[in-house]
Structures are given as C-alpha cells and as structure tokens.
Design a protein around this motif. Structure first.
Motif, PDB file in Angstrom:
ATOM      1  N   ALA A 150       0.460  20.641 -22.145  1.00 30.80           N
ATOM      2  CA  ALA A 150      -0.248  20.741 -20.872  1.00 30.80           C
ATOM      3  C   ALA A 150      -1.656  20.154 -20.995  1.00 30.80           C
ATOM      4  CB  ALA A 150      -0.303  22.192 -20.404  1.00 30.80           C
ATOM      5  N   ARG A 151      -2.315  20.396 -22.121  1.00 28.27           N
ATOM      6  CA  ARG A 151      -3.646  19.821 -22.334  1.00 28.27           C
ATOM      7  C   ARG A 151      -3.584  18.292 -22.403  1.00 28.27           C
ATOM      8  NH1 ARG A 151      -4.163  24.333 -25.540  1.00 28.27           N
ATOM      9  NH2 ARG A 151      -3.683  23.208 -27.455  1.00 28.27           N
ATOM     10  N   PHE A 152      -2.590  17.759 -23.114  1.00 27.76           N
ATOM     11  CA  PHE A 152      -2.420  16.306 -23.189  1.00 27.76           C
ATOM     12  C   PHE A 152      -2.138  15.730 -21.807  1.00 27.76           C
ATOM     13  CE2 PHE A 152      -1.188  16.958 -27.787  1.00 27.76           C
ATOM     14  CZ  PHE A 152      -2.331  16.357 -28.290  1.00 27.76           C
ATOM     15  N   SER A 153      -1.336  16.435 -21.037  1.00 29.72           N
ATOM     16  CA  SER A 153      -1.028  16.002 -19.677  1.00 29.72           C
ATOM     17  C   SER A 153      -2.290  15.965 -18.821  1.00 29.72           C
ATOM     18  CB  SER A 153       0.000  16.942 -19.046  1.00 29.72           C
ATOM     19  OG  SER A 153       0.194  16.636 -17.694  1.00 29.72           O
ATOM     20  N   GLY A 154      -3.121  16.988 -18.959  1.00 26.06           N
ATOM     21  CA  GLY A 154      -4.380  17.021 -18.220  1.00 26.06           C
ATOM     22  C   GLY A 154      -5.287  15.866 -18.603  1.00 26.06           C
ATOM     23  N   ALA A 155      -5.350  15.567 -19.891  1.00 23.90           N
ATOM     24  CA  ALA A 155      -6.177  14.447 -20.356  1.00 23.90           C
ATOM     25  C   ALA A 155      -5.639  13.119 -19.823  1.00 23.90           C
ATOM     26  CB  ALA A 155      -6.217  14.427 -21.883  1.00 23.90           C
ATOM     27  N   ALA A 156      -4.321  12.975 -19.795  1.00 24.41           N
ATOM     28  CA  ALA A 156      -3.715  11.752 -19.260  1.00 24.41           C
ATOM     29  C   ALA A 156      -4.020  11.612 -17.771  1.00 24.41           C
ATOM     30  CB  ALA A 156      -2.209  11.762 -19.501  1.00 24.41           C
ATOM     31  N   MET A 157      -3.951  12.718 -17.043  1.00 23.27           N
ATOM     32  CA  MET A 157      -4.249  12.671 -15.612  1.00 23.27           C
ATOM     33  C   MET A 157      -5.711  12.305 -15.381  1.00 23.27           C
ATOM     34  SD  MET A 157      -2.589  12.858 -12.912  1.00 23.27           S
ATOM     35  CE  MET A 157      -2.966  12.830 -11.187  1.00 23.27           C
ATOM     36  N   ASP A 158      -6.599  12.774 -16.233  1.00 29.14           N
ATOM     37  CA  ASP A 158      -8.015  12.394 -16.123  1.00 29.14           C
ATOM     38  C   ASP A 158      -8.177  10.883 -16.280  1.00 29.14           C
ATOM     39  OD1 ASP A 158      -8.748  15.029 -15.726  1.00 29.14           O
ATOM     40  OD2 ASP A 158      -9.332  15.359 -17.817  1.00 29.14           O
ATOM     41  N   LYS A 159      -7.407  10.294 -17.188  1.00 32.39           N
ATOM     42  CA  LYS A 159      -7.470   8.842 -17.389  1.00 32.39           C
ATOM     43  C   LYS A 159      -6.931   8.095 -16.172  1.00 32.39           C
ATOM     44  CE  LYS A 159      -7.212   9.152 -22.383  1.00 32.39           C
ATOM     45  NZ  LYS A 159      -6.448   8.911 -23.594  1.00 32.39           N
ATOM     46  N   VAL A 160      -5.872   8.626 -15.583  1.00 31.72           N
ATOM     47  CA  VAL A 160      -5.327   8.010 -14.366  1.00 31.72           C
ATOM     48  C   VAL A 160      -6.370   8.054 -13.258  1.00 31.72           C
ATOM     49  CG1 VAL A 160      -3.612   8.266 -12.525  1.00 31.72           C
ATOM     50  CG2 VAL A 160      -2.911   8.452 -14.923  1.00 31.72           C
ATOM     51  N   ARG A 170       0.838  -1.210   0.000  1.00 31.28           N
ATOM     52  CA  ARG A 170       0.000   0.000   0.000  1.00 31.28           C
ATOM     53  C   ARG A 170       0.870   1.256   0.000  1.00 31.28           C
ATOM     54  NH1 ARG A 170      -3.717  -2.922   3.519  1.00 31.28           N
ATOM     55  NH2 ARG A 170      -2.524  -2.161   5.282  1.00 31.28           N
ATOM     56  N   ASP A 171       1.946   1.228   0.766  1.00 32.83           N
ATOM     57  CA  ASP A 171       2.861   2.372   0.799  1.00 32.83           C
ATOM     58  C   ASP A 171       3.505   2.598  -0.572  1.00 32.83           C
ATOM     59  OD1 ASP A 171       2.256   2.697   3.469  1.00 32.83           O
ATOM     60  OD2 ASP A 171       4.146   1.841   4.197  1.00 32.83           O
ATOM     61  N   LEU A 172       3.865   1.516  -1.249  1.00 35.94           N
ATOM     62  CA  LEU A 172       4.446   1.638  -2.589  1.00 35.94           C
ATOM     63  C   LEU A 172       3.418   2.201  -3.569  1.00 35.94           C
ATOM     64  CD1 LEU A 172       6.519  -1.669  -2.767  1.00 35.94           C
ATOM     65  CD2 LEU A 172       7.390   0.669  -2.530  1.00 35.94           C
ATOM     66  N   ARG A 173       2.176   1.812  -3.400  1.00 39.04           N
ATOM     67  CA  ARG A 173       1.100   2.359  -4.246  1.00 39.04           C
ATOM     68  C   ARG A 173       0.965   3.865  -4.016  1.00 39.04           C
ATOM     69  NH1 ARG A 173      -2.012   1.687  -8.777  1.00 39.04           N
ATOM     70  NH2 ARG A 173      -3.982   2.691  -8.407  1.00 39.04           N
ATOM     71  N   THR A 174       1.106   4.285  -2.775  1.00 40.16           N
ATOM     72  CA  THR A 174       1.070   5.713  -2.446  1.00 40.16           C
ATOM     73  C   THR A 174       2.192   6.448  -3.152  1.00 40.16           C
ATOM     74  OG1 THR A 174       0.040   5.310  -0.305  1.00 40.16           O
ATOM     75  CG2 THR A 174       1.233   7.386  -0.549  1.00 40.16           C
ATOM     76  N   LEU A 175       3.376   5.862  -3.161  1.00 39.13           N
ATOM     77  CA  LEU A 175       4.505   6.475  -3.864  1.00 39.13           C
ATOM     78  C   LEU A 175       4.243   6.548  -5.369  1.00 39.13           C
ATOM     79  CD1 LEU A 175       7.517   4.903  -1.951  1.00 39.13           C
ATOM     80  CD2 LEU A 175       6.829   7.312  -1.957  1.00 39.13           C
ATOM     81  N   GLU A 176       3.624   5.524  -5.921  1.00 32.22           N
ATOM     82  CA  GLU A 176       3.276   5.552  -7.349  1.00 32.22           C
ATOM     83  C   GLU A 176       2.320   6.706  -7.644  1.00 32.22           C
ATOM     84  OE1 GLU A 176       1.561   1.742  -8.137  1.00 32.22           O
ATOM     85  OE2 GLU A 176       3.486   0.720  -8.152  1.00 32.22           O
ATOM     86  N   ALA A 212      -9.518   8.124 -13.542  1.00 35.59           N
ATOM     87  CA  ALA A 212     -10.655   7.267 -13.875  1.00 35.59           C
ATOM     88  C   ALA A 212     -10.449   5.816 -13.439  1.00 35.59           C
ATOM     89  CB  ALA A 212     -10.929   7.321 -15.381  1.00 35.59           C
ATOM     90  N   VAL A 213      -9.199   5.351 -13.390  1.00 35.16           N
ATOM     91  CA  VAL A 213      -8.959   3.959 -13.022  1.00 35.16           C
ATOM     92  C   VAL A 213      -8.660   3.776 -11.533  1.00 35.16           C
ATOM     93  CG1 VAL A 213      -8.173   3.339 -15.327  1.00 35.16           C
ATOM     94  CG2 VAL A 213      -6.490   4.024 -13.604  1.00 35.16           C
ATOM     95  N   LEU A 214      -8.551   4.879 -10.801  1.00 37.64           N
ATOM     96  CA  LEU A 214      -8.296   4.772  -9.367  1.00 37.64           C
ATOM     97  C   LEU A 214      -9.567   4.386  -8.616  1.00 37.64           C
ATOM     98  CD1 LEU A 214      -6.130   7.963  -8.727  1.00 37.64           C
ATOM     99  CD2 LEU A 214      -5.334   5.604  -8.877  1.00 37.64           C
ATOM    100  N   ARG A 215      -9.373   3.725  -7.487  1.00 44.63           N
ATOM    101  CA  ARG A 215     -10.519   3.461  -6.620  1.00 44.63           C
ATOM    102  C   ARG A 215     -11.028   4.792  -6.077  1.00 44.63           C
ATOM    103  NH1 ARG A 215      -7.547  -1.090  -3.176  1.00 44.63           N
ATOM    104  NH2 ARG A 215      -5.943   0.456  -3.521  1.00 44.63           N
ATOM    105  N   ARG A 216     -12.278   4.811  -5.668  1.00 45.51           N
ATOM    106  CA  ARG A 216     -12.900   6.050  -5.183  1.00 45.51           C
ATOM    107  C   ARG A 216     -12.096   6.662  -4.033  1.00 45.51           C
ATOM    108  NH1 ARG A 216     -17.709   8.269  -5.996  1.00 45.51           N
ATOM    109  NH2 ARG A 216     -18.414   9.820  -4.511  1.00 45.51           N
ATOM    110  N   SER A 217     -11.644   5.836  -3.106  1.00 48.05           N
ATOM    111  CA  SER A 217     -10.876   6.358  -1.965  1.00 48.05           C
ATOM    112  C   SER A 217      -9.575   7.016  -2.438  1.00 48.05           C
ATOM    113  CB  SER A 217     -10.582   5.253  -0.959  1.00 48.05           C
ATOM    114  OG  SER A 217      -9.776   4.239  -1.549  1.00 48.05           O
ATOM    115  N   GLU A 218      -8.947   6.433  -3.464  1.00 45.40           N
ATOM    116  CA  GLU A 218      -7.712   7.001  -3.998  1.00 45.40           C
ATOM    117  C   GLU A 218      -7.983   8.307  -4.732  1.00 45.40           C
ATOM    118  OE1 GLU A 218      -6.563   3.610  -6.264  1.00 45.40           O
ATOM    119  OE2 GLU A 218      -5.286   2.834  -4.662  1.00 45.40           O
ATOM    120  N   ARG A 219      -9.089   8.359  -5.480  1.00 42.06           N
ATOM    121  CA  ARG A 219      -9.460   9.612  -6.154  1.00 42.06           C
ATOM    122  C   ARG A 219      -9.723  10.708  -5.134  1.00 42.06           C
ATOM    123  NH1 ARG A 219     -12.719   6.342  -9.555  1.00 42.06           N
ATOM    124  NH2 ARG A 219     -14.552   7.009  -8.396  1.00 42.06           N
ATOM    125  N   ASP A 220     -10.422  10.339  -4.056  1.00 42.64           N
ATOM    126  CA  ASP A 220     -10.704  11.323  -3.009  1.00 42.64           C
ATOM    127  C   ASP A 220      -9.414  11.811  -2.366  1.00 42.64           C
ATOM    128  OD1 ASP A 220     -13.386  10.977  -3.549  1.00 42.64           O
ATOM    129  OD2 ASP A 220     -13.773   9.718  -1.786  1.00 42.64           O
TER     130      ASP A 220
END
Length: 100
Positions: A64-74, A38-44, A76-84
């Motif tokens: 910067a726009r491409f970076s923002g779109a990539a971050m949106d995709k990241v 879990r700690d390694l996941r936090t570092l990721e 989207a795949v995170l668990r709700r708690s991680e997104r929060d």
C-alpha cells in the motif's frame, strides 16, 4: 449526449471490440478527434486512480505504501487541471471488497 455518457459509451465499446478507431468514435459521437483523445485520457486517469485505490485497500501495508508513492509520481506528471480534477473525484471513489 453529455461527456460522462460519452466516456462511458466509449469504455463499453473498448471492452466489447478488439479494435476501435478514434475517427470512428468521433464520427459516431459527433465530436472532434481531439475530444475523443481527451476522453481516452480521462479513461486512463480513471484506470490509474482505480488501480491505486484497489492496491491501497486490498493489499498489505508495505505494498500500500509503494502504491501511494507510485500515485504521487503519477500526480506529479499530470497537468495542474488534471491534478485538480483528480483531487476533486478521489474522495468519491470507493472500493468494496467482494462478498463471500
């Protein structure tokens, strides 16, 4: 040792050594192997966030726009708690350009 200190210590070990095993870290810090993962996941997540912030702040507008779109995709795949959690810490991350 609190979680922040442990994650920081793990990061330092990962930077200093070529190979670090999960079971060794678990024994060293007196936590379970699952906690180390879990700690390694936090570092990721922190690395992903920092990369996105750096790209958005230190590059041209199209990248910067491409970076923002990539971050949106990241996000989207995170668990709700991680997104929060990401939403909670994101406003506190600042990147300063190096001084010349």
């Amino acid at each position: 040792m609190n979680r922040f200190d442990r994650v920081t210590a793990i990061l330092l070990q990962l930077q200093a050594k070529r190979v670090v095993s999960g079971p060794t870290l678990a024994q060293q810090f007196g936590v379970s192997l699952r906690t180390i993962y879990r700690d390694l996941r936090t570092l990721e997540e922190a690395t992903t966030l920092l990369t996105a912030v750096l790209t958005a702040q230190l590059t041209d507008a199209p990248t910067a726009r491409f970076s923002g779109a990539a971050m949106d995709k990241v996000r989207a795949v995170l668990r709700r708690s991680e997104r929060d959690h990401l939403a909670t810490i994101a406003p506190h991350v600042q990147v300063f350009a190096p001084r010349n």
